[in-house]
Write an enzyme that holds these catalytic residues in place. Structure first.
Site, PDB file in Angstrom:
ATOM      1  N   LYS A  66       0.810  -1.232   0.000  1.00  0.00           N
ATOM      2  CA  LYS A  66       0.000   0.000   0.000  1.00  0.00           C
ATOM      3  C   LYS A  66       0.842   1.281   0.000  1.00  0.00           C
ATOM      4  O   LYS A  66       0.433   2.298  -0.565  1.00  0.00           O
ATOM      5  CB  LYS A  66      -0.954   0.012   1.206  1.00  0.00           C
ATOM      6  CG  LYS A  66      -2.081  -1.011   1.089  1.00  0.00           C
ATOM      7  CD  LYS A  66      -3.070  -0.876   2.238  1.00  0.00           C
ATOM      8  CE  LYS A  66      -4.113  -1.968   2.199  1.00  0.00           C
ATOM      9  NZ  LYS A  66      -5.125  -1.818   3.260  1.00  0.00           N
ATOM     10  N   ASP A 102     -10.275   2.468   2.470  1.00  0.00           N
ATOM     11  CA  ASP A 102     -10.371   1.763   3.760  1.00  0.00           C
ATOM     12  C   ASP A 102     -11.151   2.578   4.797  1.00  0.00           C
ATOM     13  O   ASP A 102     -12.006   2.046   5.501  1.00  0.00           O
ATOM     14  CB  ASP A 102      -8.975   1.452   4.312  1.00  0.00           C
ATOM     15  CG  ASP A 102      -8.280   0.346   3.529  1.00  0.00           C
ATOM     16  OD1 ASP A 102      -8.974  -0.550   3.022  1.00  0.00           O
ATOM     17  OD2 ASP A 102      -7.044   0.386   3.436  1.00  0.00           O
TER      18      ASP A 102
END
Ligand code: ATR
Length: 272
Positions: A66, A102
């Site tokens: 990420k 997220d």
């Protein structure tokens, strides 16, 4: 040929993203194909380039890429920049747009699915690693009365609180010092993966509190069991997983899928 999407990770075999997105696609009649892509630990950027070369339209990015995805993106959304991490790549005319879904996934699971409004509430966020960083801005966007961040390594919580000081009422505290009332306690530490519970006072957990663990599994996590023993309502991170996927799907396809049946199917599978 169907539009192609993948999830990059290493390891990746366990990822539920292909199943979630395939269910979204079938449900909404989208002509797309979604699969796993195991990128070598030292070969994430090359894997993304290959995927784009092959006509790929978008991707999810999971552990451990990420941060690299954040560095690789040509443009970043505000929430991806704030998170310092990217979990969604959208390829438009060969350019990589990086986003992070997220945090909004967590917020939607709490506010919409659990029906737990955050505006004006006091929120305690446990942890200051990547998972915690990714949710701070979306939580502050809900305008809570306060967001308190506590972490085993106190300096990391302080750093995180300082980074977001201009975006809302956010402060750092130490596990042992935590007191007063919180409406929502979010466990963003990785303690649950080892069966541990962050060392917070049981008096913080009582009826009227929602204890949310970003981890999920077949059984309630150690944190959820601890919270439930003291009367708190509990929720695991399965809904967050499905909601972050829905937001990615929406970015790519311009269609918002119905997450309810997909969440139910995944829950049933977990417990089978
Ligand atoms: P992630 O991407 O999952 O957030 P990370 O960046 O490695 O992973 O962060 C892990 C987080 O869990 C950190 O906040 C870590 O605390 P430290 O900063 O003090 O390391 C926290 N953590 C891990 N194990 C823990 C435990 N047993 N008790 C409390 N906190 C724990």
């Amino acid at each position: 040929m169907s539009d192609r999407y993948v999830v990059f990770g290493n390891p990746i075999a366990h990822s539920k993203s292909p199943e979630i997105h395939t269910r979204f696609a079938v449900q909404s009649g989208q002509d797309m194909h979604y699969e796993r892509w195991l990128a070598p630990l030292d070969g994430f950027a090359t894997a993304v380039r290959d995927f784009i070369q092959q006509g790929g339209k978008g991707a999810n990015v999971t552990v451990p890429f990420k941060l690299e995805a954040h560095a690789l993106a040509d443009t970043l959304s505000e929430r991806a920049r704030a998170a310092g991490a990217v979990n969604t790549l959208h390829i438009v005319d060969g350019e990589i747009h990086g986003d992070n879904t997220d945090g909004i996934g967590l917020v939607n699971d709490i506010v919409v699915n659990a029906g737990w409004a955050l505006t004006g509430k006091r929120i305690l966020l446990l942890g200051a690693g990547g998972a915690a960083r990714g949710v701070v801005l979306p939580l502050l966007t809900q305008r809570p009365a306060a967001l308190v961040i506590a972490n085993r390594t106190a300096a990391r919580a302080l750093e995180l609180a300082q980074q977001f000081g201009a975006q809302g009422v956010v402060q750092a505290d130490e596990f042992a010092q935590l007191q007063g009332h919180f409406d929502l306690i979010i466990n963003a530490t990785s303690a649950s993966l080892a069966g541990d519970v962050p060392p917070i006072a049981p008096t913080l957990l009582h009826a009227g509190v929602l204890a949310y663990d970003m981890v999920y599994g077949k059984e309630p996590t150690a944190f959820m069991q601890f919270a439930a023993q003291h009367g708190a309502a509990v929720r695991d991170g399965l809904g967050m997983l499905v909601e972050q996927a829905a937001e990615s799907f929406c970015i790519w396809r311009g269609v918002r899928p119905d997450t309810t049946p997909v969440f139910a199917a995944l829950r049933a599978q977990l417990q089978a």
